[in-house]
Design a protein around this motif. Structure first.
Motif, PDB file in Angstrom:
ATOM      1  N   THR A  68     -16.907  -7.364 -11.528  1.00  0.00           N
ATOM      2  CA  THR A  68     -16.157  -6.793 -12.645  1.00  0.00           C
ATOM      3  C   THR A  68     -14.705  -7.238 -12.589  1.00  0.00           C
ATOM      4  O   THR A  68     -14.123  -7.666 -13.603  1.00  0.00           O
ATOM      5  N   PHE A  69     -14.115  -7.134 -11.413  1.00  0.00           N
ATOM      6  CA  PHE A  69     -12.720  -7.517 -11.205  1.00  0.00           C
ATOM      7  C   PHE A  69     -12.496  -8.965 -11.651  1.00  0.00           C
ATOM      8  O   PHE A  69     -11.505  -9.279 -12.327  1.00  0.00           O
ATOM      9  N   ASN A  70     -13.417  -9.835 -11.278  1.00  0.00           N
ATOM     10  CA  ASN A  70     -13.280 -11.250 -11.664  1.00  0.00           C
ATOM     11  C   ASN A  70     -13.470 -11.448 -13.162  1.00  0.00           C
ATOM     12  O   ASN A  70     -12.751 -12.237 -13.790  1.00  0.00           O
ATOM     13  N   GLN A  71     -14.424 -10.725 -13.753  1.00  0.00           N
ATOM     14  CA  GLN A  71     -14.704 -10.921 -15.171  1.00  0.00           C
ATOM     15  C   GLN A  71     -13.564 -10.442 -16.065  1.00  0.00           C
ATOM     16  O   GLN A  71     -13.273 -11.065 -17.094  1.00  0.00           O
ATOM     17  N   ILE A  72     -12.894  -9.372 -15.676  1.00  0.00           N
ATOM     18  CA  ILE A  72     -11.772  -8.879 -16.496  1.00  0.00           C
ATOM     19  C   ILE A  72     -10.485  -9.650 -16.220  1.00  0.00           C
ATOM     20  O   ILE A  72      -9.449  -9.408 -16.845  1.00  0.00           O
ATOM     21  N   GLY A  73     -10.558 -10.597 -15.286  1.00  0.00           N
ATOM     22  CA  GLY A  73      -9.383 -11.425 -15.017  1.00  0.00           C
ATOM     23  C   GLY A  73      -8.371 -10.788 -14.089  1.00  0.00           C
ATOM     24  O   GLY A  73      -7.179 -11.113 -14.139  1.00  0.00           O
ATOM     25  N   GLY A  74      -8.828  -9.875 -13.218  1.00  0.00           N
ATOM     26  CA  GLY A  74      -7.906  -9.204 -12.308  1.00  0.00           C
ATOM     27  C   GLY A  74      -7.016  -8.219 -13.037  1.00  0.00           C
ATOM     28  O   GLY A  74      -7.356  -7.741 -14.125  1.00  0.00           O
ATOM     29  N   LEU A  75      -5.872  -7.914 -12.448  1.00  0.00           N
ATOM     30  CA  LEU A  75      -4.950  -6.938 -13.026  1.00  0.00           C
ATOM     31  C   LEU A  75      -3.728  -7.640 -13.604  1.00  0.00           C
ATOM     32  O   LEU A  75      -3.167  -8.545 -12.978  1.00  0.00           O
ATOM     33  N   LYS A  76      -3.331  -7.206 -14.784  1.00  0.00           N
ATOM     34  CA  LYS A  76      -2.224  -7.849 -15.498  1.00  0.00           C
ATOM     35  C   LYS A  76      -0.908  -7.166 -15.118  1.00  0.00           C
ATOM     36  O   LYS A  76      -0.802  -5.952 -15.196  1.00  0.00           O
ATOM     37  N   PRO A  77       0.115  -7.942 -14.722  1.00  0.00           N
ATOM     38  CA  PRO A  77       1.399  -7.345 -14.314  1.00  0.00           C
ATOM     39  C   PRO A  77       2.230  -6.894 -15.517  1.00  0.00           C
ATOM     40  O   PRO A  77       3.333  -7.385 -15.765  1.00  0.00           O
ATOM     41  N   GLU A  78       1.670  -5.977 -16.266  1.00  0.00           N
ATOM     42  CA  GLU A  78       2.312  -5.449 -17.472  1.00  0.00           C
ATOM     43  C   GLU A  78       2.006  -3.964 -17.574  1.00  0.00           C
ATOM     44  O   GLU A  78       0.982  -3.497 -17.088  1.00  0.00           O
ATOM     45  N   MET A  79       2.888  -3.227 -18.257  1.00  0.00           N
ATOM     46  CA  MET A  79       2.552  -1.841 -18.520  1.00  0.00           C
ATOM     47  C   MET A  79       1.309  -1.807 -19.399  1.00  0.00           C
ATOM     48  O   MET A  79       1.179  -2.594 -20.331  1.00  0.00           O
ATOM     49  N   GLY A  80       0.402  -0.903 -19.091  1.00  0.00           N
ATOM     50  CA  GLY A  80      -0.869  -0.852 -19.798  1.00  0.00           C
ATOM     51  C   GLY A  80      -1.995  -1.476 -19.001  1.00  0.00           C
ATOM     52  O   GLY A  80      -3.157  -1.439 -19.422  1.00  0.00           O
ATOM     53  N   TRP A  81      -1.672  -2.020 -17.793  1.00  0.00           N
ATOM     54  CA  TRP A  81      -2.702  -2.672 -16.981  1.00  0.00           C
ATOM     55  C   TRP A  81      -3.851  -1.726 -16.664  1.00  0.00           C
ATOM     56  O   TRP A  81      -5.011  -2.149 -16.625  1.00  0.00           O
ATOM     57  N   ASP A  82      -3.516  -0.419 -16.444  1.00  0.00           N
ATOM     58  CA  ASP A  82      -4.550   0.524 -16.033  1.00  0.00           C
ATOM     59  C   ASP A  82      -5.285   1.149 -17.211  1.00  0.00           C
ATOM     60  O   ASP A  82      -6.079   2.074 -17.037  1.00  0.00           O
ATOM     61  N   THR A  83      -5.017   0.631 -18.405  1.00  0.00           N
ATOM     62  CA  THR A  83      -5.816   0.971 -19.583  1.00  0.00           C
ATOM     63  C   THR A  83      -6.637  -0.241 -20.005  1.00  0.00           C
ATOM     64  O   THR A  83      -7.831  -0.137 -20.284  1.00  0.00           O
ATOM     65  N   VAL A  84      -5.976  -1.406 -20.018  1.00  0.00           N
ATOM     66  CA  VAL A  84      -6.676  -2.623 -20.445  1.00  0.00           C
ATOM     67  C   VAL A  84      -7.824  -2.943 -19.495  1.00  0.00           C
ATOM     68  O   VAL A  84      -8.874  -3.444 -19.933  1.00  0.00           O
ATOM     69  N   ASP A  85      -7.691  -2.632 -18.206  1.00  0.00           N
ATOM     70  CA  ASP A  85      -8.777  -2.942 -17.274  1.00  0.00           C
ATOM     71  C   ASP A  85     -10.052  -2.186 -17.644  1.00  0.00           C
ATOM     72  O   ASP A  85     -11.153  -2.749 -17.666  1.00  0.00           O
ATOM     73  N   GLU A  86      -9.901  -0.902 -17.988  1.00  0.00           N
ATOM     74  CA  GLU A  86     -11.073  -0.096 -18.340  1.00  0.00           C
ATOM     75  C   GLU A  86     -11.652  -0.506 -19.694  1.00  0.00           C
ATOM     76  O   GLU A  86     -12.869  -0.534 -19.878  1.00  0.00           O
ATOM     77  N   LEU A  87     -10.773  -0.818 -20.635  1.00  0.00           N
ATOM     78  CA  LEU A  87     -11.248  -1.245 -21.953  1.00  0.00           C
ATOM     79  C   LEU A  87     -12.005  -2.571 -21.854  1.00  0.00           C
ATOM     80  O   LEU A  87     -13.016  -2.773 -22.521  1.00  0.00           O
ATOM     81  N   LEU A  88     -11.520  -3.466 -21.003  1.00  0.00           N
ATOM     82  CA  LEU A  88     -12.226  -4.738 -20.805  1.00  0.00           C
ATOM     83  C   LEU A  88     -13.544  -4.524 -20.065  1.00  0.00           C
ATOM     84  O   LEU A  88     -14.525  -5.228 -20.326  1.00  0.00           O
ATOM     85  N   CYS A  89     -13.579  -3.541 -19.168  1.00  0.00           N
ATOM     86  CA  CYS A  89     -14.858  -3.190 -18.523  1.00  0.00           C
ATOM     87  C   CYS A  89     -15.887  -2.832 -19.580  1.00  0.00           C
ATOM     88  O   CYS A  89     -17.035  -3.294 -19.539  1.00  0.00           O
ATOM     89  N   LYS A  90     -15.473  -1.991 -20.508  1.00  0.00           N
ATOM     90  CA  LYS A  90     -16.390  -1.553 -21.569  1.00  0.00           C
ATOM     91  C   LYS A  90     -16.741  -2.723 -22.488  1.00  0.00           C
ATOM     92  O   LYS A  90     -17.878  -2.829 -22.962  1.00  0.00           O
ATOM     93  N   PHE A  91     -15.785  -3.592 -22.755  1.00  0.00           N
ATOM     94  CA  PHE A  91     -16.029  -4.777 -23.579  1.00  0.00           C
ATOM     95  C   PHE A  91     -17.145  -5.638 -22.966  1.00  0.00           C
ATOM     96  O   PHE A  91     -17.987  -6.177 -23.677  1.00  0.00           O
ATOM     97  N   TYR A  92     -17.130  -5.747 -21.638  1.00  0.00           N
ATOM     98  CA  TYR A  92     -18.129  -6.550 -20.932  1.00  0.00           C
ATOM     99  C   TYR A  92     -19.343  -5.723 -20.478  1.00  0.00           C
ATOM    100  O   TYR A  92     -20.138  -6.179 -19.658  1.00  0.00           O
ATOM    101  N   ASN A  93     -19.456  -4.510 -21.011  1.00  0.00           N
ATOM    102  CA  ASN A  93     -20.621  -3.643 -20.774  1.00  0.00           C
ATOM    103  C   ASN A  93     -20.755  -3.141 -19.340  1.00  0.00           C
ATOM    104  O   ASN A  93     -21.867  -2.882 -18.854  1.00  0.00           O
ATOM    105  N   TRP A  94     -19.624  -2.978 -18.645  1.00  0.00           N
ATOM    106  CA  TRP A  94     -19.630  -2.315 -17.356  1.00  0.00           C
ATOM    107  C   TRP A  94     -19.389  -0.830 -17.559  1.00  0.00           C
ATOM    108  O   TRP A  94     -18.728  -0.419 -18.503  1.00  0.00           O
ATOM    109  N   LYS A  95     -19.878  -0.017 -16.636  1.00  0.00           N
ATOM    110  CA  LYS A  95     -19.644   1.422 -16.698  1.00  0.00           C
ATOM    111  C   LYS A  95     -18.407   1.789 -15.873  1.00  0.00           C
ATOM    112  O   LYS A  95     -18.156   1.196 -14.817  1.00  0.00           O
TER     113      LYS A  95
END
Length: 282
Positions: free
Chosen positions: A157-184
Motif C-alpha cells: 500500500t505504501f508503495n502504491q500511494i507513492g509514500g508520504l508527501k511532505p505537505e500539509m494534508g499528507w495524513d488525509t491524502v494517504d487514506e484517500l489514495l488507499c481508498k482510491f486503490y481499493n485498500w481498507k
C-alpha cells in the motif's frame, strides 16, 4: 510480521524516552526503529543515544532543516530522511510521533489486523490526551481516520500511494489514495495510545492558512472545503478558524498551486467526500 518504525523528532526531551520505552516493551518487537533528530537543541539526542546503547534495533539519524514548524513538510521530510536508511524487507512500516505511549500489545494487535485481511492497507488505534488528570479521546479522532501520529502502512500500500508527501494534508491524502486503490483503512478503538502533546499546539496563523491550501490541493473544491473547514474549526473549538481556512483555500486557488493528486484521484476524492456527507446527513 516484520515491521519498521520511523520517528521524526524535534526538541522532545520531555517525551521521547517514554515513547521509546513503550516500544521496547511491546509484546511483538519491531525489527528497526529509526529516530530522526531534526535539529534538536535540547537533550533529545542524548536520550536517544542512551536507548541505542541498550537496544541494537534503535538507530539515530541527524538532520537539520528550517526552524519554522509548518505541519506536514518538516515532519515528513524528516520521515523520508529516515526511510532512506532502511531496506524494504518489511511487511508494514510505521510513522510515529515522539510524544506517545503505546500500550504493550499495540503492534501485536496491528500485526493481527494486517494478517487477518490482505486488503487492509492501513491500520491504527485511537489517540487519548490528558485533561485534568483524565485520559480522554482526542477530539480530532474519527473512526474512519488514523491520526498522523500513529500511521501503519502495509508495504504494498505504501508503495502504491507513492509514500508520504511532505505537505500539509499528507495524513488525509494517504487514506484517500488507499481508498482510491481499493485498500481498507482500519481503526481499532481498543488500542488507546497516550498522546502527550496536543496536536497543533505550536501552529501559527501561517499554518492555519496552510490547512485551507491543503483542502484546495486535495482537490476538494469550494463546497467540500467549506464543510471540512466548519467541521475542523468546531472540533478545535475555534469557529473563526473557518475564515483562515477559506482564506488559505482562495490563496492557493489564485496562485494555481499544484494538486497533491491526479485529476482522476481528485474526482474520486470529491465523490467519496460527498458520499460521506450524505451518509452523515441521511
Amino acid at each position: 510480521m516484520k515491521y519498521y518504525i520511523i520517528i521524526p523528532t524535534f526538541n522532545e526531551e520531555k517525551f521521547i524516552s517514554l515513547t521509546l520505552q513503550s516500544l521496547v516493551e511491546q509484546t511483538v518487537l519491531t525489527s528497526k526503529v529509526v529516530v530522526v533528530n531534526d535539529g534538536s537543541t535540547d537533550k533529545t539526542e542524548e536520550i536517544i543515544q542512551s536507548f541505542i546503547e541498550k537496544h541494537s534495533f534503535i538507530t539515530l539519524v541527524n538532520k537539520t532543516s528550517e526552524a519554522i514548524h509548518l505541519p506536514g513538510s518538516k515532519v515528513i521530510q524528516a520521515f523520508n530522511k529516515g526511510l532512506e536508511t532502511l531496506d524494504d524487507n518489511y511487511d508494514f512500516i510505521v510513522k510515529a510521533d515522539a510524544d506517545l505511549i503505546f500500550p504493550k500489545n499495540y503492534f501485536e494487535t496491528i500485526c493481527n489486523h494486517f494478517q487477518s485481511d490482505k486488503q487492509i492497507g492501513m491500520a491504527g488505534g485511537f489517540c487519548y490526551i490528558n485533561k485534568n488528570g483524565e485520559w480522554i479521546l482526542e477530539n480530532l479522532t474519527d473512526k474512519d481516520h488514523i491520526r498522523g501520529a500513529i500511521k501503519a502502512y502495509r508495504k504494498e500500500t505504501f508503495n502504491q500511494i507513492g509514500g508520504l508527501k511532505p505537505e500539509m494534508g499528507w495524513d488525509t491524502v494517504d487514506e484517500l489514495l488507499c481508498k482510491f486503490y481499493n485498500w481498507k483503512v482500519v481503526t481499532d478503538e481498543t488500542l488507546h495510545v497516550k498522546h502527550l502533546k496536543p496536536t497543533g499546539a505550536n501552529y501559527n496563523q501561517a499554518a492555519r492558512f496552510k490547512q485551507g491550501e491543503a483542502f484546495y490541493r486535495l482537490g476538494y473544491g469550494f463546497w467540500i472545503t467549506c464543510i471540512a473547514s466548519v467541521k475542523l474549526a468546531l472540533l478545535k473549538k475555534k469557529p473563526f478558524l473557518f475564515f483562515d481556512y477559506l482564506n488559505g483555500f482562495w490563496k492557493a486557488k489564485r496562485a494555481k498551486k499544484p494538486l497533491l493528486v491526479t485529476t482522476d484521484q481528485a474526482k474520486f476524492i470529491r465523490y467519496y467526500r460527498w458520499k460521506k456527507v450524505k451518509e452523515k446527513l441521511f
